[in-house]
Design an enzyme around this catalytic site. Structure first.
Site, PDB file in Angstrom:
ATOM      1  N   GLU A   1      -4.876  -9.123  37.268  1.00  0.00           N
ATOM      2  CA  GLU A   1      -4.002  -9.563  38.356  1.00  0.00           C
ATOM      3  C   GLU A   1      -2.951  -8.493  38.623  1.00  0.00           C
ATOM      4  O   GLU A   1      -2.185  -8.125  37.725  1.00  0.00           O
ATOM      5  CB  GLU A   1      -3.330 -10.889  38.016  1.00  0.00           C
TER       6      GLU A   1
ATOM      7  N   HIS B   1      -9.604 -11.129  40.090  1.00  0.00           N
ATOM      8  CA  HIS B   1      -8.414 -11.506  40.857  1.00  0.00           C
ATOM      9  C   HIS B   1      -7.948 -12.864  40.335  1.00  0.00           C
ATOM     10  O   HIS B   1      -8.187 -13.899  40.964  1.00  0.00           O
ATOM     11  CB  HIS B   1      -8.722 -11.572  42.354  1.00  0.00           C
TER      12      HIS B   1
ATOM     13  N   SER C   1      -8.848 -20.638  38.227  1.00  0.00           N
ATOM     14  CA  SER C   1     -10.096 -20.291  37.533  1.00  0.00           C
ATOM     15  C   SER C   1      -9.872 -19.844  36.089  1.00  0.00           C
ATOM     16  O   SER C   1     -10.665 -20.211  35.208  1.00  0.00           O
ATOM     17  CB  SER C   1     -10.845 -19.193  38.298  1.00  0.00           C
TER      18      SER C   1
ATOM     19  N   ASN D   1      -6.132  -2.920  38.741  1.00  0.00           N
ATOM     20  CA  ASN D   1      -7.132  -3.266  39.762  1.00  0.00           C
ATOM     21  C   ASN D   1      -8.380  -3.836  39.100  1.00  0.00           C
ATOM     22  O   ASN D   1      -9.072  -3.148  38.354  1.00  0.00           O
ATOM     23  CB  ASN D   1      -7.475  -2.013  40.578  1.00  0.00           C
ATOM     24  N   GLY D   2      -8.671  -5.095  39.380  1.00  0.00           N
ATOM     25  CA  GLY D   2      -9.798  -5.759  38.724  1.00  0.00           C
ATOM     26  C   GLY D   2     -11.151  -5.236  39.153  1.00  0.00           C
ATOM     27  O   GLY D   2     -12.091  -5.211  38.355  1.00  0.00           O
TER      28      GLY D   2
ATOM     29  N   ASP E   1     -13.452 -12.540  43.114  1.00  0.00           N
ATOM     30  CA  ASP E   1     -12.978 -13.452  44.168  1.00  0.00           C
ATOM     31  C   ASP E   1     -11.680 -12.961  44.814  1.00  0.00           C
ATOM     32  O   ASP E   1     -10.641 -13.597  44.703  1.00  0.00           O
ATOM     33  CB  ASP E   1     -12.808 -14.877  43.620  1.00  0.00           C
TER      34      ASP E   1
ATOM     35  N   HIS F   1     -14.803 -23.674  42.086  1.00  0.00           N
ATOM     36  CA  HIS F   1     -14.634 -24.188  40.725  1.00  0.00           C
ATOM     37  C   HIS F   1     -15.773 -25.096  40.286  1.00  0.00           C
ATOM     38  O   HIS F   1     -16.113 -25.130  39.104  1.00  0.00           O
ATOM     39  CB  HIS F   1     -13.278 -24.879  40.608  1.00  0.00           C
TER      40      HIS F   1
END
Length: 277
Positions: free
Chosen positions: A119, A42, A101, A144-145, A165, A19
């Protein structure tokens, strides 16, 4: 993998590094007038209650945000994160909640910017939709990211930050990251890509970094923070961020922040950091 829940790790040393770097990226990118597209592969729940059983199980936040909550003399990138966490806690003197995030990104972005959050976990997706879905700038997607982010670049504004991430819990997830990065970079080579990775096995880190660097000819910065020695059954000893096409002079800020964090978050004085390109 749908078993992973970030609530168990919210606010730990890896979150602090991720972060601090993310906010530094957004501060630089948002300084330009042109709109920006923010994409997160994610996204998690968007925020976490540190009083909940998951966070209290190992109290990992005490080794992360808890160590710097009241620290004095923090460099600007660290102070920026602490300030945002205080806002998330609505000015309370204790840390009861920690932002994810997506929340941090939304707070840094402007009315002309857009946010795309992926997500897959059903409960996390519901929490994320509840937390941020009402914002007209934000699109929350349950898909699915790593696959979805590819179709979102290049954006019309030709400026984007993609945060990748995953938990890396599955055996082939690192390969999926490289595949998605290759495809996205092929479509949009000038975008900024920030890839988080865990430090569990140094040889794995070295192979992964080589694979990311092999994606294309873009400049890449590495920002790594470890709070205890590698290996020896120490579990997650640290984490890092590989930033492809970093904004100009962002590294100047983080060269002050990472040494400070290595001292502040170290376990038994064994903290260390790595900054490279």
């Amino acid at each position: 993998m749908l078993s992973y829940r970030h609530a168990y790790h919210a606010g730990n040393h890896a979150d602090v590094l991720k972060h601090v770097v993310l906010l530094a990226l957004l501060a630089k990118l948002a300084a330009k007038d042109k709109p920006l597209r923010y994409i997160e592969t994610h996204a998690g729940a968007g925020g976490y209650d540190l009083r909940a059983p998951a966070a209290r199980k190992n109290r990992e936040y005490l080794g992360g945000i808890g160590k710097i909550w009241n620290a004095s003399g923090a460099p600007a990138p660290v102070a920026r994160l602490v300030e945002r966490v205080r806002i998330y806690n609505e000015g309370e003197t204790t840390i009861d909640r920690y932002p994810g995030s997506p929340w941090l990104a939304r707070e840094m972005l402007r009315a002309t910017d857009s946010v795309y959050l992926f997500e897959l976990h059903p409960a996390e997706h519901r929490a994320l939709e509840h937390a941020l879905g009402a914002d007209r700038r934000v699109t929350v997607l349950r898909t699915n990211g790593l696959e979805g982010c590819i179709g979102l670049v290049p954006p019309p504004e030709r400026r984007a930050l993609v945060l990748i991430d995953p938990s890396y819990e599955t055996k082939d997830e690192h390969s999926q990251v490289i595949d998605a990065l290759q495809k996205a970079h092929r479509r949009f080579a000038t975008g900024t890509y920030a890839i988080w990775y865990p430090v569990l096995d140094r040889r794995w880190v070295e192979r992964f970094e080589r694979a990311v660097r092999g994606v294309g000819g873009s400049a890449i910065d590495v920002y790594e923070l470890c709070v205890k020695p590698d290996g020896g059954g120490n579990g997650l000893t640290g984490s890092g961020m590989l930033v492809m096409n970093p904004p100009w002079r962002m590294r100047d800020e983080l060269e002050l922040a990472l040494p400070w964090l290595a001292r502040a978050l170290a376990e038994d004085g064994t903290g260390r950091y790595r900054i490279g390109e």
